[in-house]
Design an enzyme around this catalytic site. Sequence first.
Site, short mmCIF file in Angstrom:
data_model
loop_
_atom_site.label_atom_id
_atom_site.label_comp_id
_atom_site.label_asym_id
_atom_site.label_seq_id
_atom_site.Cartn_x
_atom_site.Cartn_y
_atom_site.Cartn_z
CG ASP A 191 -18.44 -10.77 38.84
OD1 ASP A 191 -19.50 -10.79 38.18
OD2 ASP A 191 -17.42 -10.17 38.47
CG ASP B 138 -22.74 -9.28 36.29
OD1 ASP B 138 -22.58 -8.14 36.76
OD2 ASP B 138 -22.01 -9.74 35.39
CD GLU B 139 -19.40 -6.39 39.81
OE1 GLU B 139 -18.46 -6.81 40.52
OE2 GLU B 139 -19.24 -5.65 38.84
#
Length: 452
Positions: free
Chosen positions: A22, A116-117
């Site tokens: 993350d 983003d993860e």
Amino acid sequence: MDPVQLADASRLRTRATVLHADADSFFAAVEQRDKPSLRGRPVLVGGTGPRGVVSTASYEARRAGARSAMSMSRARRLSPAAAVLFPRFEAYSAYSRLIMATLGTLSELVEPLSIDEAFVDLEAGPFADDPAAAAADVRARIRELTALAVSIGIGRTKLVAKLASDAGKPDGLLVVEPAAEDDFLLPLPVRAVPGIGPATAAALERLDVRTVADLRRQPLDILTMTVGESSGVNLFRLARGIDPRPVAVSGERKSVGAERTFAQDIFGTDLIAAAVDRVTDEALRRLTAHGGGARTVVAKVRFADFTTLTRSVTLAQPSAEPAELRAAAHQAARAAGISDSVRLLGVSFHNLSPHAQLTLPWDDDDDEPSLDVADDVPDVPLALGLLTEENARPGLDIEHDTLGRGWVVHVRGRQATVRFESVDTPPARSQVVDLDTDPLLLVPPLTPTLDA
């Protein structure tokens, strides 16, 4: 434990090889990376209009109490020194592609959860025997390529890996071995468990359930009576660390769409119809970029009292015809029973199909899904064009013939305040430019590549 739970437990792997990565404060971190004068300063990214919402707050802003999903006006009061920036999705997408490609060097099984993860199954790669070393190496490579921090958690399930990366933030690495799972899980607040929101937490609070240990002590029948059959069984499993979900690669997008929150509530048939058209046009651009067509059109309407309704229209077959999809969007919006002031409108396309082909070209090549960033103005295409007061948004990239690249602080009339700096320059002071004598171009952001 009943046979279902025992079966689930039997499918759990015996070693910690599920990785969750993350990127820390992703949007704000990209802005700080690209804008040297903002490094170490509080940054808020999100809607910049009167009803804007924070998408991401930097850790400097979080220390003052600002957070994502908070109204921008409140966040600015809490962190008055923060730079407030309009989202630059093209930049975030480029950094995301680089992060995901780097994670892909660990395993062929990478499951992106958002921009983003992602989860990574280390059992499917060469690093299952030393996951901590693999995670440390990939974090270092991502930092070298992007200058961004990525927190990583590793466990034998998705649940533990996700909770471990959360616990390791910011910029941390935490491996939870199977033998240490209870020591890690049981003291956690129950709200840390994915899927437990405010309503479920309030229901559990009435049972005096505040930690995962408290949750584990609850009998299955009590949980199902309190939160429902499906949620109760799920919580019963998660409280015991039972999460047999595999890391699944899925490149299929389930929907595309757009939404708009208005600076002032709108009402009246004509104004609402025009607003539906504008939001539908943006959703159509994203459908075009995705390719193919859609069979279901969903309209989302939020009224002045914050009541939110969604209504859908399903076509006989997938369509890519803008006129047909626009008509369905209007039909779905009318089905929501719009009879009062409207605060937000959204249109999204579902049941996507690659077999329907678009017949009209669109100029916008933005292929990012709609994010929960409310604003009162249309998205600004990141393409060449003269900067004006109408298209200026704080944080967008500009270029001057002789002064080079920089970014917009604000524009008042024909006076633009900008900082002429970029990722590879020293921090710059703000300066005022007369747009009549020194025109500025809005330009796409400089983005990193794998061979950068």
